[in-house]
Scaffold this active site. Structure first.
Site, PDB file in Angstrom:
ATOM      1  N   HIS A   1       6.922   3.218  -0.538  1.00 24.72           N
ATOM      2  CA  HIS A   1       6.057   2.092  -0.939  1.00 24.72           C
ATOM      3  C   HIS A   1       6.227   0.989   0.120  1.00 24.72           C
ATOM      4  O   HIS A   1       5.960   1.225   1.303  1.00 24.72           O
ATOM      5  CB  HIS A   1       6.478   1.672  -2.360  1.00 24.72           C
TER       6      HIS A   1
ATOM      7  N   ASP B   1       0.680  -0.443   5.941  1.00 23.00           N
ATOM      8  CA  ASP B   1       2.005  -0.703   6.506  1.00 23.00           C
ATOM      9  C   ASP B   1       2.099  -0.342   7.988  1.00 23.00           C
ATOM     10  O   ASP B   1       2.965  -0.858   8.692  1.00 23.00           O
ATOM     11  CB  ASP B   1       3.079   0.069   5.721  1.00 23.00           C
TER      12      ASP B   1
ATOM     13  N   HIS C   1      -1.787   7.875   1.753  1.00 24.55           N
ATOM     14  CA  HIS C   1      -1.936   6.956   0.624  1.00 24.55           C
ATOM     15  C   HIS C   1      -2.382   7.735  -0.597  1.00 24.55           C
ATOM     16  O   HIS C   1      -3.180   8.662  -0.492  1.00 24.55           O
ATOM     17  CB  HIS C   1      -2.979   5.880   0.958  1.00 24.55           C
TER      18      HIS C   1
HETATM   19  N1  CMC Z   1       2.967  12.190   7.217  1.00 30.20           N
HETATM   20  C1  CMC Z   1       2.744  13.508   7.232  1.00 30.20           C
HETATM   21  N2  CMC Z   1       2.302  14.206   6.171  1.00 30.20           N
HETATM   22  C2  CMC Z   1       2.068  13.516   5.053  1.00 30.20           C
HETATM   23  C3  CMC Z   1       2.261  12.128   4.971  1.00 30.20           C
HETATM   24  C4  CMC Z   1       2.734  11.469   6.113  1.00 30.20           C
HETATM   25  N3  CMC Z   1       2.959  10.146   6.101  1.00 30.20           N
HETATM   26  N4  CMC Z   1       1.938  11.722   3.718  1.00 30.20           N
HETATM   27  C5  CMC Z   1       1.562  12.794   3.038  1.00 30.20           C
HETATM   28  N5  CMC Z   1       1.639  13.891   3.834  1.00 30.20           N
HETATM   29  C6  CMC Z   1       1.308  15.272   3.452  1.00 30.20           C
HETATM   30  C7  CMC Z   1       2.407  15.879   2.590  1.00 30.20           C
HETATM   31  O1  CMC Z   1       3.393  16.489   3.401  1.00 30.20           O
HETATM   32  C8  CMC Z   1       1.632  16.852   1.768  1.00 30.20           C
HETATM   33  O2  CMC Z   1       1.335  17.970   2.591  1.00 30.20           O
HETATM   34  P1  CMC Z   1       1.236  19.454   1.940  1.00 30.20           P
HETATM   35  O3  CMC Z   1       0.114  19.379   0.944  1.00 30.20           O
HETATM   36  O4  CMC Z   1       0.945  20.302   3.122  1.00 30.20           O
HETATM   37  O5  CMC Z   1       2.570  19.703   1.306  1.00 30.20           O
HETATM   38  C9  CMC Z   1       0.315  16.127   1.510  1.00 30.20           C
HETATM   39  O6  CMC Z   1       0.165  15.207   2.591  1.00 30.20           O
HETATM   40  C10 CMC Z   1       0.269  15.346   0.200  1.00 30.20           C
HETATM   41  O7  CMC Z   1       1.452  14.552   0.112  1.00 30.20           O
HETATM   42  P2  CMC Z   1       1.980  13.911  -1.235  1.00 30.20           P
HETATM   43  O8  CMC Z   1       3.388  13.442  -1.037  1.00 30.20           O
HETATM   44  O9  CMC Z   1       1.693  14.819  -2.382  1.00 30.20           O
HETATM   45  O10 CMC Z   1       1.017  12.669  -1.380  1.00 30.20           O
HETATM   46  P3  CMC Z   1       1.272  11.448  -2.324  1.00 30.20           P
HETATM   47  O11 CMC Z   1      -0.041  10.918  -2.750  1.00 30.20           O
HETATM   48  O12 CMC Z   1       2.248  11.782  -3.394  1.00 30.20           O
HETATM   49  O13 CMC Z   1       2.020  10.416  -1.341  1.00 30.20           O
HETATM   50  C11 CMC Z   1       2.599   8.650   0.037  1.00 30.20           C
HETATM   51  C12 CMC Z   1       1.529   9.236  -0.886  1.00 30.20           C
HETATM   52  C13 CMC Z   1       2.173   7.244   0.455  1.00 30.20           C
HETATM   53  C14 CMC Z   1       3.919   8.540  -0.716  1.00 30.20           C
HETATM   54  C15 CMC Z   1       2.777   9.553   1.268  1.00 30.20           C
HETATM   55  O14 CMC Z   1       1.559   9.624   1.981  1.00 30.20           O
HETATM   56  C16 CMC Z   1       3.909   9.107   2.188  1.00 30.20           C
HETATM   57  O15 CMC Z   1       5.065   9.489   1.971  1.00 30.20           O
HETATM   58  N6  CMC Z   1       3.608   8.291   3.259  1.00 30.20           N
HETATM   59  C17 CMC Z   1       4.630   7.764   4.120  1.00 30.20           C
HETATM   60  C18 CMC Z   1       5.237   6.498   3.532  1.00 30.20           C
HETATM   61  C19 CMC Z   1       4.280   5.341   3.582  1.00 30.20           C
HETATM   62  O16 CMC Z   1       3.663   5.050   4.586  1.00 30.20           O
HETATM   63  N7  CMC Z   1       4.192   4.607   2.462  1.00 30.20           N
HETATM   64  C20 CMC Z   1       3.331   3.419   2.337  1.00 30.20           C
HETATM   65  C21 CMC Z   1       2.208   3.674   1.379  1.00 30.20           C
HETATM   66  S1  CMC Z   1       0.852   2.495   1.461  1.00 30.20           S
HETATM   67  C22 CMC Z   1       1.458   0.944   1.182  1.00 30.20           C
HETATM   68  C23 CMC Z   1       2.267   0.788  -0.036  1.00 30.20           C
HETATM   69  O17 CMC Z   1       1.875   1.162  -1.139  1.00 30.20           O
HETATM   70  O18 CMC Z   1       3.354   0.279   0.079  1.00 30.20           O
END
Ligand code: CMC
Length: 383
Positions: A226, A319, A265
């Site tokens: 987050h 971010d 996201h």
């Molecule tokens: N880099 C590479 N692959 C990614 C990333 C990333 N940053 N984010 C998601 N994926 C892939 C993940 O590996 C998965 O792939 P597969 O289907 O092949 O296993 C797929 O995308 C779906 O991922 P998920 O974890 O199920 O997606 P989610 O909706 O649960 O997660 C998230 C959203 C924000 C937690 C995630 O994108 C992430 O970890 N991002 C990096 C951390 C980040 O930048 N966070 C800030 C979010 S926005 C501002 C805020 O709210 O604070």
């Protein structure tokens, strides 16, 4: 059949709608964000953070007189925090993470607010104002103290962003940094039912108090999935070192199955509109001596990662470009997430007020997947 068995599981509550809100409209497919119907682009270009706080809380933009009154009240009532809080922060461990410090300091602010347990709308608005005005003071206070400097008392004249930079450095802030911080604060002020806002509303739904809700929200925002992502992005840029190493770093990171911080996201499956605005902002900094290099690295990372990830709906989030923009304003890297708090407290407090106005306890279920029945084995008979 027990109720748990018939229920569908939404892991991480993805796609689950749990309440009405009048605060933010988000279209994750089209990349649209509006506060109370007003496009984020117009607010980022024209509004002060104070105006946005008023808009979120009261539901409409203030007139000039209303804004003047709101700002005067902020300065008069709430920028100065109690001496007991200042003394306590002086004795906090100097190596602690600023988010842990802020979480504890905000809780302490509640302890010293005689109105903390008064649950009227007027009292809760006063607490929201206290938190909004007091949080920048707490962030700057710890930054000064951990660097062996005396705290700088808040200004009685400067606006919210400028006063924060003044308290941080003790110097009159430059216009470019003030504008960068104000734009950042406007862009991050609210965003639907993100994890920390949901936490704040869940706490409020138990009829607990405003300070508890915001303390819990800070703990939620701290995590790298987050709000903690902005700090991680800057650390990645430092690790990469130079633009020519950026594409290889992206490939290695993704090939190892690791995530690129500042990408992806839960709601946006296209470019986050706030990231679009901050990218333009960052690009304008490309010629700045201490920042330009990191902007160049960020742009190469963003383009290389987009090439590999956008087909999966993974794009830069707010971010990602926040990192070089906050860095350009002179914010220490481990204070990036506290600055996110400084902004998002507007949304959190407005959501708490919205929850209180039409409350129902938030209490989802879990699907039990452990053994259904097993005997209690006396200690002496356990293997
Ligand atoms: N880099 C590479 N692959 C990614 C990333 C990333 N940053 N984010 C998601 N994926 C892939 C993940 O590996 C998965 O792939 P597969 O289907 O092949 O296993 C797929 O995308 C779906 O991922 P998920 O974890 O199920 O997606 P989610 O909706 O649960 O997660 C998230 C959203 C924000 C937690 C995630 O994108 C992430 O970890 N991002 C990096 C951390 C980040 O930048 N966070 C800030 C979010 S926005 C501002 C805020 O709210 O604070």
């Amino acid at each position: 059949m027990p109720a748990e068995k018939s229920e569908e599981l939404a892991r991480g509550l993805a796609g689950v709608t749990v309440a009405d809100t009048e605060m933010s409209f988000i279209d994750g497919e089209a990349g649209v964000l509006r506060y109370r119907g007003i496009p984020i682009e117009d607010l980022a270009e024209n509004a002060s953070y104070e105006e946005v706080v008023y808009l979120l809380r009261q539901g409409e933009l203030p007139t000039a007189t209303q804004l003047d009154e709101f700002k005067a009240n902020l300065v008069k009532c709430c920028r100065t925090v109690p001496d007991e809080v200042i003394d306590a922060v002086r004795h906090f461990p100097s190596g602690a993470h600023p988010m842990a410090i802020l979480r504890t300091a905000v809780s302490l602010l509640g302890l010293h607010d005689p109105g903390a347990e008064v649950e009227t709308r007027t009292a809760n608005e006063a607490k929201a104002t206290q938190l909004m005005a007091g949080i920048p003071t707490l962030i700057a206070l710890y930054e000064r103290v951990r660097n062996g400097q005396e705290p700088v008392p808040p200004s009685q004249e400067l606006g919210h962003a400028a006063n924060f930079l003044y308290m941080l450095t003790g110097e009159d802030p430059n216009e470019v940094a003030v504008r960068a911080i104000n734009t950042y604060l406007v862009l991050l002020a609210d965003h639907g039912f993100n994890a920390s806002t949901f936490t704040a509303r869940t706490i409020a739904s138990t009829e607990s108090d405003m300070y508890s809700a915001i303390t819990g929200a800070i703990g939620t925002l701290k995590g790298p999935l987050h709000g903690g992502a902005n700090e991680r992005v800057m650390k990645s840029l430092f690790e990469i070192e130079s633009p020519d190493k950026a594409k290889a770093w992206v490939d290695q990171t993704l090939d190892k199955g690791q995530r690129i911080m500042g990408f992806g996201h839960r709601v946006y499956k296209t470019l986050d509109p706030r990231a679009r605005i901050l990218r333009q902002y960052a690009e304008a900094l490309a010629e700045e001596p201490d920042v330009g290099k990191w902007v160049d690295v960020a742009i190469v990372v963003a383009d290389a990662a987009e090439e590999r990830l956008s087909a999966k709906g993974i794009w830069p989030n707010v971010d990602f470009y926040s990192a070089p923009v906050l860095y350009s304003a002179g914010i220490p890297v481990d204070q990036f997430t506290p600055i996110f708090v400084m902004s998002r407290v507007a949304g959190w407090t407005a959501h708490v007020l919205e929850q209180q106005a039409d409350n129902r306890l938030i209490r989802p279920r879990a699907k039990y997947v452990g053994p259904r029945e097993q005997p209690y084995v006396p200690m002496g008979e356990r293997a």
